[in-house]
Write a protein that holds these residues in place. Sequence first.
Motif, PDB file in Angstrom:
ATOM      1  N   GLY A 134      16.562 -18.374  17.409  1.00  0.00           N
ATOM      2  CA  GLY A 134      16.595 -18.743  18.819  1.00  0.00           C
ATOM      3  C   GLY A 134      15.261 -19.163  19.402  1.00  0.00           C
ATOM      4  N   ALA A 135      14.194 -19.125  18.630  1.00  0.00           N
ATOM      5  CA  ALA A 135      12.880 -19.492  19.165  1.00  0.00           C
ATOM      6  C   ALA A 135      12.809 -20.982  19.514  1.00  0.00           C
ATOM      7  N   VAL A 136      13.504 -21.788  18.756  1.00  0.00           N
ATOM      8  CA  VAL A 136      13.625 -23.217  19.034  1.00  0.00           C
ATOM      9  C   VAL A 136      15.111 -23.482  19.253  1.00  0.00           C
ATOM     10  N   PRO A 137      15.486 -23.893  20.449  1.00  0.00           N
ATOM     11  CA  PRO A 137      16.912 -24.005  20.777  1.00  0.00           C
ATOM     12  C   PRO A 137      17.737 -24.870  19.823  1.00  0.00           C
ATOM     13  N   THR A 138      17.139 -25.865  19.220  1.00  0.00           N
ATOM     14  CA  THR A 138      17.898 -26.756  18.345  1.00  0.00           C
ATOM     15  C   THR A 138      17.846 -26.346  16.880  1.00  0.00           C
ATOM     16  N   ALA A 139      17.222 -25.202  16.596  1.00  0.00           N
ATOM     17  CA  ALA A 139      17.161 -24.683  15.222  1.00  0.00           C
ATOM     18  C   ALA A 139      17.829 -23.313  15.162  1.00  0.00           C
ATOM     19  N   ARG A 140      18.480 -23.031  14.069  1.00  0.00           N
ATOM     20  CA  ARG A 140      19.070 -21.697  13.889  1.00  0.00           C
ATOM     21  C   ARG A 140      17.994 -20.619  13.914  1.00  0.00           C
ATOM     22  N   ALA A 141      16.841 -20.910  13.277  1.00  0.00           N
ATOM     23  CA  ALA A 141      15.724 -19.967  13.261  1.00  0.00           C
ATOM     24  C   ALA A 141      14.466 -20.711  12.847  1.00  0.00           C
ATOM     25  N   VAL A 142      13.334 -20.138  13.192  1.00  0.00           N
ATOM     26  CA  VAL A 142      12.042 -20.570  12.670  1.00  0.00           C
ATOM     27  C   VAL A 142      11.449 -19.372  11.958  1.00  0.00           C
ATOM     28  N   GLY A 143      10.459 -19.606  11.108  1.00  0.00           N
ATOM     29  CA  GLY A 143       9.901 -18.456  10.418  1.00  0.00           C
ATOM     30  C   GLY A 143       8.785 -18.807   9.467  1.00  0.00           C
ATOM     31  N   VAL A 144       8.361 -17.776   8.747  1.00  0.00           N
ATOM     32  CA  VAL A 144       7.324 -17.926   7.731  1.00  0.00           C
ATOM     33  C   VAL A 144       7.778 -17.205   6.463  1.00  0.00           C
ATOM     34  N   ARG A 145       7.243 -17.662   5.334  1.00  0.00           N
ATOM     35  CA  ARG A 145       7.506 -17.009   4.052  1.00  0.00           C
ATOM     36  C   ARG A 145       6.179 -16.876   3.328  1.00  0.00           C
ATOM     37  N   ILE A 146       5.920 -15.671   2.822  1.00  0.00           N
ATOM     38  CA  ILE A 146       4.701 -15.435   2.065  1.00  0.00           C
ATOM     39  C   ILE A 146       5.027 -14.715   0.766  1.00  0.00           C
ATOM     40  N   GLU A 147       4.168 -14.883  -0.212  1.00  0.00           N
ATOM     41  CA  GLU A 147       4.218 -14.114  -1.458  1.00  0.00           C
ATOM     42  C   GLU A 147       2.852 -13.481  -1.647  1.00  0.00           C
ATOM     43  N   ARG A 148       2.862 -12.203  -2.039  1.00  0.00           N
ATOM     44  CA  ARG A 148       1.612 -11.505  -2.261  1.00  0.00           C
ATOM     45  C   ARG A 148       1.706 -10.695  -3.540  1.00  0.00           C
ATOM     46  N   GLY A 149       0.600 -10.604  -4.273  1.00  0.00           N
ATOM     47  CA  GLY A 149       0.543  -9.840  -5.492  1.00  0.00           C
ATOM     48  C   GLY A 149       0.896 -10.673  -6.703  1.00  0.00           C
ATOM     49  N   LEU A 150       0.920  -9.991  -7.847  1.00  0.00           N
ATOM     50  CA  LEU A 150       1.212 -10.655  -9.110  1.00  0.00           C
ATOM     51  C   LEU A 150       2.601 -10.315  -9.574  1.00  0.00           C
ATOM     52  N   GLN A 151       3.338 -11.342  -9.941  1.00  0.00           N
ATOM     53  CA  GLN A 151       4.704 -11.144 -10.414  1.00  0.00           C
ATOM     54  C   GLN A 151       4.738 -10.867 -11.874  1.00  0.00           C
ATOM     55  N   ALA A 182       0.818  -1.214   0.000  1.00  0.00           N
ATOM     56  CA  ALA A 182       0.000   0.000   0.000  1.00  0.00           C
ATOM     57  C   ALA A 182       0.851   1.262   0.000  1.00  0.00           C
ATOM     58  N   ASP A 183       1.865   1.301   0.827  1.00  0.00           N
ATOM     59  CA  ASP A 183       2.639   2.529   1.007  1.00  0.00           C
ATOM     60  C   ASP A 183       3.672   2.774  -0.088  1.00  0.00           C
ATOM     61  N   PHE A 184       4.156   1.705  -0.708  1.00  0.00           N
ATOM     62  CA  PHE A 184       5.229   1.870  -1.690  1.00  0.00           C
ATOM     63  C   PHE A 184       4.820   1.479  -3.100  1.00  0.00           C
ATOM     64  N   GLY A 185       3.584   1.010  -3.289  1.00  0.00           N
ATOM     65  CA  GLY A 185       3.118   0.654  -4.621  1.00  0.00           C
ATOM     66  C   GLY A 185       3.823  -0.555  -5.203  1.00  0.00           C
ATOM     67  N   VAL A 186       4.232  -1.461  -4.341  1.00  0.00           N
ATOM     68  CA  VAL A 186       4.924  -2.671  -4.791  1.00  0.00           C
ATOM     69  C   VAL A 186       3.867  -3.670  -5.258  1.00  0.00           C
TER      70      VAL A 186
END
Length: 118
Positions: free
Chosen positions: A101-118, A86-90
Amino acid sequence: MTDSVLIEGLAVEAVIGVYDWEREVTQRLVVDLEMGWDNRIPGASDDVVDALDYATVSERVTHWLQQARPQLLETAAEGLAVMIQADFGVPWLKLTLRKPGAVPTARAVGVRIERGLQ
């Protein structure tokens, strides 16, 4: 469009989490962004006015995360995507949000999303 602007490894200290103790401390989040942008125009003009200003996007992402104080990474990712588009017109973005560090035995946890049309 196949052009994009990247921000990788943006570290932000923010309140995030569902547990009581997490609401009392800041934790490090790491944001990776790939944003669709027609780079031909700034490439021809050599003028930052025509470019997607990655410094400004980074500042807005940091500010948004620090103010929003979401509980879930999913909520944070969705909110960031809406704000950036909205703010940058992407027209399209891929956003990865990690919580090291959220899971001690993992380097990181996370989420990935894609939005819009490429």
